[in-house]
Design a protein around this motif. Structure first.
Motif, PDB file in Angstrom:
ATOM      1  N   TRP A   9      75.538 -47.438  64.415  1.00 32.81           N
ATOM      2  CA  TRP A   9      74.245 -47.422  65.074  1.00 32.81           C
ATOM      3  C   TRP A   9      73.540 -48.741  64.798  1.00 32.81           C
ATOM      4  CZ3 TRP A   9      74.419 -45.836  60.054  1.00 32.81           C
ATOM      5  CH2 TRP A   9      73.291 -45.932  59.240  1.00 32.81           C
ATOM      6  N   TRP A  10      72.444 -48.972  65.530  1.00 31.47           N
ATOM      7  CA  TRP A  10      71.737 -50.242  65.426  1.00 31.47           C
ATOM      8  C   TRP A  10      70.366 -50.040  64.799  1.00 31.47           C
ATOM      9  CZ3 TRP A  10      74.209 -54.730  66.486  1.00 31.47           C
ATOM     10  CH2 TRP A  10      75.404 -54.630  67.220  1.00 31.47           C
ATOM     11  N   SER A  11      70.032 -50.929  63.882  1.00 31.14           N
ATOM     12  CA  SER A  11      68.731 -50.867  63.218  1.00 31.14           C
ATOM     13  C   SER A  11      67.659 -51.488  64.100  1.00 31.14           C
ATOM     14  CB  SER A  11      68.792 -51.627  61.890  1.00 31.14           C
ATOM     15  OG  SER A  11      68.916 -53.026  62.131  1.00 31.14           O
ATOM     16  N   ASN A  12      66.424 -51.353  63.667  1.00 29.45           N
ATOM     17  CA  ASN A  12      65.310 -51.951  64.410  1.00 29.45           C
ATOM     18  C   ASN A  12      65.402 -53.466  64.474  1.00 29.45           C
ATOM     19  OD1 ASN A  12      64.124 -49.441  64.885  1.00 29.45           O
ATOM     20  ND2 ASN A  12      62.912 -49.516  63.002  1.00 29.45           N
ATOM     21  N   ASP A  13      66.030 -54.085  63.455  1.00 25.68           N
ATOM     22  CA  ASP A  13      66.188 -55.542  63.466  1.00 25.68           C
ATOM     23  C   ASP A  13      67.599 -55.958  63.886  1.00 25.68           C
ATOM     24  OD1 ASP A  13      67.209 -54.463  61.143  1.00 25.68           O
ATOM     25  OD2 ASP A  13      66.518 -56.068  59.828  1.00 25.68           O
ATOM     26  N   ASN A  14      68.246 -55.065  64.640  1.00 25.53           N
ATOM     27  CA  ASN A  14      69.492 -55.404  65.342  1.00 25.53           C
ATOM     28  C   ASN A  14      70.684 -55.609  64.415  1.00 25.53           C
ATOM     29  OD1 ASN A  14      70.516 -55.572  67.991  1.00 25.53           O
ATOM     30  ND2 ASN A  14      70.701 -57.803  67.827  1.00 25.53           N
ATOM     31  N   LEU A  15      70.768 -54.820  63.355  1.00 21.67           N
ATOM     32  CA  LEU A  15      71.963 -54.815  62.511  1.00 21.67           C
ATOM     33  C   LEU A  15      72.851 -53.647  62.910  1.00 21.67           C
ATOM     34  CD1 LEU A  15      70.577 -55.473  58.910  1.00 21.67           C
ATOM     35  CD2 LEU A  15      71.526 -57.134  60.522  1.00 21.67           C
ATOM     36  N   ARG A  16      74.142 -53.885  62.950  1.00 22.28           N
ATOM     37  CA  ARG A  16      75.102 -52.815  63.247  1.00 22.28           C
ATOM     38  C   ARG A  16      75.456 -52.115  61.941  1.00 22.28           C
ATOM     39  NH1 ARG A  16      81.124 -52.661  64.271  1.00 22.28           N
ATOM     40  NH2 ARG A  16      81.514 -51.178  65.977  1.00 22.28           N
ATOM     41  N   LEU A  17      75.093 -50.845  61.853  1.00 24.73           N
ATOM     42  CA  LEU A  17      75.263 -50.079  60.633  1.00 24.73           C
ATOM     43  C   LEU A  17      76.346 -49.014  60.835  1.00 24.73           C
ATOM     44  CD1 LEU A  17      71.483 -49.651  59.739  1.00 24.73           C
ATOM     45  CD2 LEU A  17      73.049 -51.505  59.079  1.00 24.73           C
ATOM     46  N   HIS A  18      76.961 -48.611  59.752  1.00 27.08           N
ATOM     47  CA  HIS A  18      78.155 -47.758  59.813  1.00 27.08           C
ATOM     48  C   HIS A  18      77.950 -46.430  59.097  1.00 27.08           C
ATOM     49  CE1 HIS A  18      81.935 -46.387  57.756  1.00 27.08           C
ATOM     50  NE2 HIS A  18      82.387 -46.449  58.987  1.00 27.08           N
ATOM     51  N   TYR A  19      78.605 -45.399  59.617  1.00 23.66           N
ATOM     52  CA  TYR A  19      78.654 -44.113  58.919  1.00 23.66           C
ATOM     53  C   TYR A  19      80.006 -43.443  59.168  1.00 23.66           C
ATOM     54  CZ  TYR A  19      77.592 -41.973  63.505  1.00 23.66           C
ATOM     55  OH  TYR A  19      77.610 -41.585  64.829  1.00 23.66           O
ATOM     56  N   ARG A  20      80.371 -42.584  58.247  1.00 27.14           N
ATOM     57  CA  ARG A  20      81.529 -41.711  58.415  1.00 27.14           C
ATOM     58  C   ARG A  20      81.021 -40.345  58.864  1.00 27.14           C
ATOM     59  NH1 ARG A  20      85.644 -42.342  53.221  1.00 27.14           N
ATOM     60  NH2 ARG A  20      86.425 -44.453  53.688  1.00 27.14           N
ATOM     61  N   GLU A  50      85.048 -34.277  52.137  1.00 26.18           N
ATOM     62  CA  GLU A  50      86.320 -33.646  52.479  1.00 26.18           C
ATOM     63  C   GLU A  50      86.333 -32.165  52.099  1.00 26.18           C
ATOM     64  OE1 GLU A  50      89.162 -36.138  50.555  1.00 26.18           O
ATOM     65  OE2 GLU A  50      88.772 -37.826  51.923  1.00 26.18           O
ATOM     66  N   ARG A  51      85.664 -31.837  51.011  1.00 21.08           N
ATOM     67  CA  ARG A  51      85.631 -30.436  50.580  1.00 21.08           C
ATOM     68  C   ARG A  51      84.763 -29.585  51.500  1.00 21.08           C
ATOM     69  NH1 ARG A  51      82.849 -26.840  47.325  1.00 21.08           N
ATOM     70  NH2 ARG A  51      81.117 -28.263  46.885  1.00 21.08           N
ATOM     71  N   LEU A  52      83.650 -30.134  51.962  1.00 27.14           N
ATOM     72  CA  LEU A  52      82.694 -29.348  52.738  1.00 27.14           C
ATOM     73  C   LEU A  52      82.948 -29.388  54.242  1.00 27.14           C
ATOM     74  CD1 LEU A  52      79.403 -30.285  50.862  1.00 27.14           C
ATOM     75  CD2 LEU A  52      80.773 -28.205  50.602  1.00 27.14           C
ATOM     76  N   SER A  53      83.606 -30.432  54.725  1.00 25.89           N
ATOM     77  CA  SER A  53      83.788 -30.569  56.176  1.00 25.89           C
ATOM     78  C   SER A  53      84.644 -29.417  56.711  1.00 25.89           C
ATOM     79  CB  SER A  53      84.427 -31.911  56.518  1.00 25.89           C
ATOM     80  OG  SER A  53      85.741 -31.994  56.014  1.00 25.89           O
ATOM     81  N   GLY A  54      84.467 -29.154  57.968  1.00 25.64           N
ATOM     82  CA  GLY A  54      85.079 -27.980  58.571  1.00 25.64           C
ATOM     83  C   GLY A  54      84.060 -26.868  58.660  1.00 25.64           C
ATOM     84  N   ASP A  55      83.353 -26.622  57.558  1.00 28.27           N
ATOM     85  CA  ASP A  55      82.228 -25.694  57.569  1.00 28.27           C
ATOM     86  C   ASP A  55      80.916 -26.419  57.857  1.00 28.27           C
ATOM     87  OD1 ASP A  55      83.760 -23.391  56.909  1.00 28.27           O
ATOM     88  OD2 ASP A  55      83.731 -23.966  54.802  1.00 28.27           O
ATOM     89  N   TRP A  56      80.780 -27.613  57.275  1.00 26.17           N
ATOM     90  CA  TRP A  56      79.562 -28.397  57.428  1.00 26.17           C
ATOM     91  C   TRP A  56      79.900 -29.760  58.031  1.00 26.17           C
ATOM     92  CZ3 TRP A  56      74.722 -26.541  55.920  1.00 26.17           C
ATOM     93  CH2 TRP A  56      74.733 -25.354  55.169  1.00 26.17           C
ATOM     94  N   ARG A  57      79.073 -30.218  58.943  1.00 28.03           N
ATOM     95  CA  ARG A  57      79.173 -31.606  59.374  1.00 28.03           C
ATOM     96  C   ARG A  57      78.566 -32.472  58.278  1.00 28.03           C
ATOM     97  NH1 ARG A  57      76.133 -34.467  64.600  1.00 28.03           N
ATOM     98  NH2 ARG A  57      77.296 -36.451  64.520  1.00 28.03           N
ATOM     99  N   VAL A  58      79.299 -33.480  57.847  1.00 28.46           N
ATOM    100  CA  VAL A  58      78.840 -34.348  56.767  1.00 28.46           C
ATOM    101  C   VAL A  58      78.822 -35.785  57.270  1.00 28.46           C
ATOM    102  CG1 VAL A  58      79.150 -35.059  54.375  1.00 28.46           C
ATOM    103  CG2 VAL A  58      79.891 -32.776  55.090  1.00 28.46           C
ATOM    104  N   ILE A  59      77.669 -36.417  57.183  1.00 25.63           N
ATOM    105  CA  ILE A  59      77.487 -37.795  57.644  1.00 25.63           C
ATOM    106  C   ILE A  59      77.232 -38.662  56.419  1.00 25.63           C
ATOM    107  CG2 ILE A  59      76.077 -39.341  59.058  1.00 25.63           C
ATOM    108  CD1 ILE A  59      75.287 -36.778  60.691  1.00 25.63           C
ATOM    109  N   CYS A  60      78.156 -39.567  56.130  1.00 26.37           N
ATOM    110  CA  CYS A  60      78.051 -40.440  54.957  1.00 26.37           C
ATOM    111  C   CYS A  60      77.762 -41.856  55.437  1.00 26.37           C
ATOM    112  CB  CYS A  60      79.346 -40.416  54.146  1.00 26.37           C
ATOM    113  SG  CYS A  60      79.858 -38.770  53.616  1.00 26.37           S
ATOM    114  N   ILE A  61      76.630 -42.404  55.043  1.00 27.95           N
ATOM    115  CA  ILE A  61      76.224 -43.688  55.589  1.00 27.95           C
ATOM    116  C   ILE A  61      76.492 -44.834  54.619  1.00 27.95           C
ATOM    117  CG2 ILE A  61      74.438 -42.590  57.006  1.00 27.95           C
ATOM    118  CD1 ILE A  61      72.343 -43.718  55.069  1.00 27.95           C
ATOM    119  N   ASP A  62      76.708 -46.002  55.210  1.00 29.13           N
ATOM    120  CA  ASP A  62      76.653 -47.266  54.479  1.00 29.13           C
ATOM    121  C   ASP A  62      75.261 -47.850  54.728  1.00 29.13           C
ATOM    122  OD1 ASP A  62      79.273 -47.401  53.442  1.00 29.13           O
ATOM    123  OD2 ASP A  62      80.052 -48.244  55.304  1.00 29.13           O
ATOM    124  N   LEU A  63      74.444 -47.953  53.692  1.00 27.24           N
ATOM    125  CA  LEU A  63      73.164 -48.628  53.863  1.00 27.24           C
ATOM    126  C   LEU A  63      73.398 -50.084  54.269  1.00 27.24           C
ATOM    127  CD1 LEU A  63      71.297 -47.300  50.702  1.00 27.24           C
ATOM    128  CD2 LEU A  63      70.881 -46.611  53.076  1.00 27.24           C
TER     129      LEU A  63
END
Length: 288
Positions: A9-20, A50-63
């Motif tokens: 996704w893109w930040s307000n100052d136009n940085l491309r940010l990543h998540y799993r 990995e333990r919770l996925s399947g039951d829960w959607r888990v979004i892990c971000i890189d700041l």
């Protein structure tokens, strides 16, 4: 095959940010947002996700400035309020209106500030070894290593260096544990050297006059009074003091506190006590 897909996704100052993005069960549960610590990245939550996925959607971000997220042009944007704005942009893109936050250290501070904005509904929260007050000893220790360069020729060298630096935090770790941690914290460069997986300039805001003073974060806990929460503390932590933990427990009527023995700052959340407590937290979120 990886149990996640990479998202950007893109930040307000136009940085491309990543998540799993680890998939959930599609039953309407709020996603779990995992926010890592100061020098950490999305890989820090791999075991949890990995333990919770399947039951829960888990979004892990890189700041910003970490992992696969872009480095900021302005080092002064490496501050919690900017991280909050970045996450809010992610919520807009993913149309997230309710979520459970897992925040480790700095990620817990970002969690507090996110909850206080009220823009999305906080359904539950885990504060991993962090509270509104950072103990001076922990702050000094972190300032002593953040932003310091270094490179190693092999993963074994990197792991041994990490053990020398953080041995007091994880006194029971064996070499295999340090290797696993090194691969979460560091990256292999194109010239074959292993280096920190973050922008060394994240340390610059620490050097601003008055940066030690901080802000009063106790009011930021108010939105969490009515939602299930969990506070995990390392028994050897020099960041989250016992007094702060006790006051947090009093401030948050729906909080459970768990202390992990023989661990400093921070627990990995893969410890048996943490795993059981996380399951209890999520059960409470579903029952709320």
């Amino acid at each position: 095959m990886a149990g996640y897909v990479d998202g950007y996704w893109w930040s307000n100052d136009n940085l491309r940010l990543h998540y799993r993005d680890y998939p959930g069960g599609g039953d309407g549960r709020p996603p779990i947002l995992c926010i890592p610590g100061l020098t950490r990245n999305a890989r820090d939550f791999a075991d949890v996700a990995e333990r919770l996925s399947g039951d829960w959607r888990v979004i892990c971000i890189d700041l910003r400035g970490r992992g696969e997220s872009a480095y900021a042009r302005d080092a002064m944007s490496y501050v919690p309020l900017t991280y909050v704005q970045d996450v809010e942009r992610l919520f807009e893109d993913l149309k997230v209106t309710s979520y459970v936050a897992f925040g480790t250290s700095l990620g817990g501070i970002v969690t507090m500030l996110l909850g206080s904005t009220g823009k999305e509904q906080i359904a539950g929260a885990l504060f991993n070894d962090v509270g509104p007050v950072i103990e001076p000893a922990g702050s000094a220790r972190i300032r002593g290593y953040v932003g310091k360069g270094g490179s190693w020729p092999t993963w074994l060298h990197a792991a041994r260096s990490l053990a020398e630096m953080q041995g007091a935090v994880y006194p029971h770790y064996q070499l295999t544990d340090w290797l696993a941690m090194a691969k979460r914290l560091y990256r292999l460069t194109s010239n074959g050297r292993i280096v920190n997986d973050y922008d060394l300039k994240i340390a610059e805001p620490f050097h601003l006059p008055g940066s030690d003073a901080g802000i009063d974060l106790w009011p930021a806990l108010a939105p969490f009074r009515t939602v299930p929460s969990l506070i995990v503390r390392g028994g050897l932590s020099d960041v989250l003091g016992e007094g702060t933990l006790e006051r947090m427990a009093t401030t948050l009527p729906q909080a459970e506190t768990v202390t992990i023995d023989r661990i400093g700052h921070t627990p990995t959340l893969s410890e048996p006590e943490a795993v059981a407590a996380i399951d209890r937290l999520l059960a409470r979120v579903l029952a709320a």
